[in-house]
Design a protein around this motif. Structure first.
Motif, PDB file in Angstrom:
ATOM      1  N   ARG A 178       0.820  -1.209   0.000  1.00  0.00           N
ATOM      2  CA  ARG A 178       0.000   0.000   0.000  1.00  0.00           C
ATOM      3  C   ARG A 178       0.858   1.264   0.000  1.00  0.00           C
ATOM      4  N   ALA A 179       2.023   1.195   0.655  1.00  0.00           N
ATOM      5  CA  ALA A 179       2.937   2.335   0.603  1.00  0.00           C
ATOM      6  C   ALA A 179       3.401   2.576  -0.828  1.00  0.00           C
ATOM      7  N   ALA A 180       3.743   1.508  -1.540  1.00  0.00           N
ATOM      8  CA  ALA A 180       4.170   1.637  -2.932  1.00  0.00           C
ATOM      9  C   ALA A 180       3.040   2.192  -3.789  1.00  0.00           C
ATOM     10  N   ASP A 181       1.824   1.682  -3.596  1.00  0.00           N
ATOM     11  CA  ASP A 181       0.680   2.175  -4.362  1.00  0.00           C
ATOM     12  C   ASP A 181       0.424   3.656  -4.102  1.00  0.00           C
ATOM     13  N   ALA A 182       0.779   4.116  -2.892  1.00  0.00           N
ATOM     14  CA  ALA A 182       0.576   5.519  -2.531  1.00  0.00           C
ATOM     15  C   ALA A 182       1.741   6.402  -2.969  1.00  0.00           C
ATOM     16  N   HIS A 214       0.827 -17.905   2.365  1.00  0.00           N
ATOM     17  CA  HIS A 214      -0.580 -17.893   1.944  1.00  0.00           C
ATOM     18  C   HIS A 214      -1.232 -16.559   2.291  1.00  0.00           C
ATOM     19  N   ASP A 215      -0.997 -16.084   3.513  1.00  0.00           N
ATOM     20  CA  ASP A 215      -1.564 -14.797   3.921  1.00  0.00           C
ATOM     21  C   ASP A 215      -1.053 -13.669   3.025  1.00  0.00           C
ATOM     22  N   MET A 216       0.229 -13.731   2.693  1.00  0.00           N
ATOM     23  CA  MET A 216       0.827 -12.658   1.915  1.00  0.00           C
ATOM     24  C   MET A 216       0.390 -12.690   0.456  1.00  0.00           C
ATOM     25  N   ARG A 217       0.134 -13.881  -0.072  1.00  0.00           N
ATOM     26  CA  ARG A 217      -0.382 -13.960  -1.441  1.00  0.00           C
ATOM     27  C   ARG A 217      -1.746 -13.274  -1.551  1.00  0.00           C
ATOM     28  N   ALA A 218      -2.554 -13.382  -0.497  1.00  0.00           N
ATOM     29  CA  ALA A 218      -3.845 -12.693  -0.494  1.00  0.00           C
ATOM     30  C   ALA A 218      -3.642 -11.182  -0.557  1.00  0.00           C
ATOM     31  N   VAL A 219      -2.614 -10.695   0.133  1.00  0.00           N
ATOM     32  CA  VAL A 219      -2.308  -9.268   0.082  1.00  0.00           C
ATOM     33  C   VAL A 219      -1.872  -8.859  -1.320  1.00  0.00           C
ATOM     34  N   LEU A 220      -1.022  -9.668  -1.943  1.00  0.00           N
ATOM     35  CA  LEU A 220      -0.531  -9.348  -3.283  1.00  0.00           C
ATOM     36  C   LEU A 220      -1.649  -9.385  -4.318  1.00  0.00           C
ATOM     37  N   ALA A 221      -2.723 -10.099  -4.010  1.00  0.00           N
ATOM     38  CA  ALA A 221      -3.846 -10.180  -4.943  1.00  0.00           C
ATOM     39  C   ALA A 221      -4.761  -8.963  -4.853  1.00  0.00           C
ATOM     40  N   GLU A 222      -4.524  -8.089  -3.858  1.00  0.00           N
ATOM     41  CA  GLU A 222      -5.342  -6.887  -3.749  1.00  0.00           C
ATOM     42  C   GLU A 222      -5.174  -5.994  -4.971  1.00  0.00           C
ATOM     43  N   ARG A 223      -6.225  -5.329  -5.325  1.00  0.00           N
ATOM     44  CA  ARG A 223      -6.139  -4.300  -6.352  1.00  0.00           C
ATOM     45  C   ARG A 223      -5.454  -3.066  -5.757  1.00  0.00           C
ATOM     46  N   PRO A 224      -4.917  -2.181  -6.589  1.00  0.00           N
ATOM     47  CA  PRO A 224      -4.267  -0.967  -6.064  1.00  0.00           C
ATOM     48  C   PRO A 224      -5.172  -0.103  -5.198  1.00  0.00           C
ATOM     49  N   ASP A 225      -6.505  -0.228  -5.341  1.00  0.00           N
ATOM     50  CA  ASP A 225      -7.409   0.553  -4.498  1.00  0.00           C
ATOM     51  C   ASP A 225      -7.656  -0.102  -3.153  1.00  0.00           C
ATOM     52  N   GLY A 226      -6.986  -1.260  -2.895  1.00  0.00           N
ATOM     53  CA  GLY A 226      -7.094  -1.920  -1.601  1.00  0.00           C
ATOM     54  C   GLY A 226      -8.176  -2.959  -1.515  1.00  0.00           C
ATOM     55  N   THR A 227      -8.983  -3.124  -2.559  1.00  0.00           N
ATOM     56  CA  THR A 227     -10.033  -4.139  -2.518  1.00  0.00           C
ATOM     57  C   THR A 227      -9.466  -5.475  -2.946  1.00  0.00           C
TER      58      THR A 227
END
Length: 239
Positions: A178-182, A214-227
């Motif tokens: 999220r920091a990178a996306d921001a 596994h937890d982190m892959r879910a984070v990486l699958a987030e869209r840039p808007d956080g959804t």
């Protein structure tokens, strides 16, 4: 009137049964900084030890590394917040080198890149998982990071504005993504990685490591808007 914190930096220390490590960790907190020990359900007296040693103790009943970290962030009042493991594998006395780029305005988020001090201190499965996640982060964000270690520093208000939602092992990664996306400037600085005191709750076993992946892959699958992407979810749970 705007209230100001008497502490220049708050250090968040997520804690689950770290009675043996706490004295060494807390005595290494830089002078004038505040240690916030977030107890995540310890049964070994860790909260009392931390309190007796002068730390501010927060209780987070919801089990999970991210839950503990975020409770500490919510309790912080200083302009700058650091995160550090509470198992003596990382030396809090080195945190000023992590904080300095944030203070001088050359970076928005600084990560401590772990350098093992002895052979075997970083298990093979944990190092392989870290390398794979670093590759995935590079592909997802463009950041060329070598480590997604737990020692880090950033502005408290900026961290809160990221709206972090993961409460398990994906919390540190979600912070970076999220920091990178921001558009944050993310930097690394090397820190020694020592043998931890006690048993690892996450990366000490293959099962724990791959649950974290596994937890982190879910984070990486987030869209840039956080959804979350279709078919993924970010859930709470144990670490």
């Amino acid at each position: 009137m705007i209230e100001t914190s008497p502490f220049p930096v708050d250090v968040v220390l997520p804690c689950l049964d770290e009675a043996e490590a706490l004295p060494w960790v807390l005595e290494r907190i830089p002078t004038g900084w505040r240690a916030i020990v977030v107890d995540n359900g310890s049964t070994d007296g860790s909260p009392d030890i931390a309190r007796d040693l002068g730390a501010h103790v927060v209780h987070e009943p919801r089990r999970g590394f991210g839950a503990a970290c975020h409770a500490g962030l919510a309790a912080a009042t200083a302009d700058i917040v650091c995160f550090c493991d509470c198992d003596a594998s990382l030396d809090p006395g080195l945190l000023p080198a992590v904080v300095d780029p944030v203070l001088d305005g050359t970076a928005d988020l600084v990560l401590g890149r772990r350098r093992p001090t002895i052979r075997g201190v970083w298990p093979l499965h944990a190092r392989l998982a870290n390398l794979e996640l670093s590759r995935l982060v590079r592909r997802r964000t463009g950041l060329s990071l070598h480590d997604l270690g737990p020692m880090r520093a950033a502005s408290r208000e900026a961290l809160l504005a990221l709206g972090l939602t993961d409460r398990r092992s994906g919390y540190p990664l979600q912070m970076v993504v999220r920091a990178a996306d921001a558009g944050w400037r993310v930097a690394e600085t090397e820190v020694p990685y020592r043998p931890r005191t006690g048993r690892s709750k996450v990366t000490g076993t293959w099962r724990g490591t791959w649950q974290a992946v596994h937890d982190m892959r879910a984070v990486l699958a987030e869209r840039p808007d956080g959804t979350p992407a279709i078919g993924t979810s970010v859930a709470g749970g144990t670490r």
